[in-house]
Scaffold this active site. Structure first.
Site, short mmCIF file in Angstrom:
data_model
loop_
_atom_site.label_atom_id
_atom_site.label_comp_id
_atom_site.label_asym_id
_atom_site.label_seq_id
_atom_site.Cartn_x
_atom_site.Cartn_y
_atom_site.Cartn_z
N CYS A 119 0.83 -1.21 0.00
CA CYS A 119 0.00 0.00 0.00
C CYS A 119 0.86 1.26 0.00
O CYS A 119 0.54 2.25 -0.66
CB CYS A 119 -0.91 0.01 1.22
SG CYS A 119 -2.31 -1.13 1.15
N CYS A 228 -5.18 1.79 4.44
CA CYS A 228 -4.02 1.66 3.55
C CYS A 228 -2.93 2.66 3.90
O CYS A 228 -1.82 2.58 3.36
CB CYS A 228 -4.44 1.84 2.10
SG CYS A 228 -5.18 3.45 1.75
#
Length: 233
Positions: A119, A228
């Protein structure tokens, strides 16, 4: 900065989304950006910006390279409807190549640490580049989306990024958003009609089942608060 904060405080006095964004566009000289992932919330804000041709608000997206084909189709339809181009930001090639070479193509299933590294490379690093020099970052965050977003405000100062975040949909419900989209004939991701509510990268997103949490379809193999890294305080 105090003058900017005063103007941002004036924004909340407006009732309609379009009025709020037009005020930002017309009254703030600093750099303003809006980040879209083409989810239904972001399509609401995109319409309010692009239909009014608010040129002082830069619209961009983070293309991770792993999103659904339906997301690309929504991107294309949005540009076609509003006769515009949305600026893309991509992961750094060297870091991504090294990460995949070392860990494989789908390492995010192996550990939370590897998922967060993925991420970071695909989202956080490009976002930081996109936000360079920005004073106001417009987001599609809503309090309803997850437990750790319940306490977020319409206007917040991000100490880490040293900018203001404006969350104009913070009090919108899912029903509010879809009513707005249908009323204004805004294109939206067809996956939303198939049980996909929060849509991210294809390997990390599934449809949710009846009664499941709003974000249960994101990184469904993990437990706890799942983010994320884009909006974590």
């Amino acid at each position: 900065m105090n003058q900017l904060k005063q103007k941002l405080n004036q924004v909340i006095e407006f009732e309609r989304l379009e009025e709020k964004l037009k005020f930002l566009n017309d009254e703030i000289d600093e750099k303003i950006v809006f980040s879209t992932s083409f989810g239904f919330e972001d399509q609401v804000i995109s319409h309010a910006i692009l239909s009014q041709k608010l040129k002082n608000i830069e619209v961009f997206t983070l293309d991770t390279g792993r999103v659904f084909n339906e997301t690309y189709t929504t991107w294309y339809k949005t540009e076609l409807k509003y006769q515009t181009k949305i600026k893309p930001f991509y992961p750094p090639t060297t870091e991504l190549e090294s990460f995949i070479e070392e860990n494989g193509i789908n390492p995010f299933y192996d550990s939370v640490e590897l998922r967060k590294q993925c991420c970071s490379i695909r989202k956080v690093i490009p976002l930081n580049r996109a936000l360079d020099g920005t004073s106001v970052w417009i987001t599609g965050l809503r309090a309803e989306q997850s437990n750790n977003r319940h306490d977020m405000q319409g206007i917040e100062f991000d100490e880490d990024k040293q900018l203001y975040k404006f969350n104009p949909l913070i009090d919108f419900t899912t029903e509010d958003c879809f009513h707005y989209l249908k009323e204004n004939r805004v294109p939206y991701n067809p996956l939303h009609d198939q049980g996909f509510i929060s849509i991210g990268c294809a390997p990390c997103t599934r449809a949710i089942k009846e009664g499941e949490d709003f974000r249960a379809g994101r990184w469904w193999w993990e437990n706890g608060n799942k983010e994320c890294g884009l909006h974590v305080k």
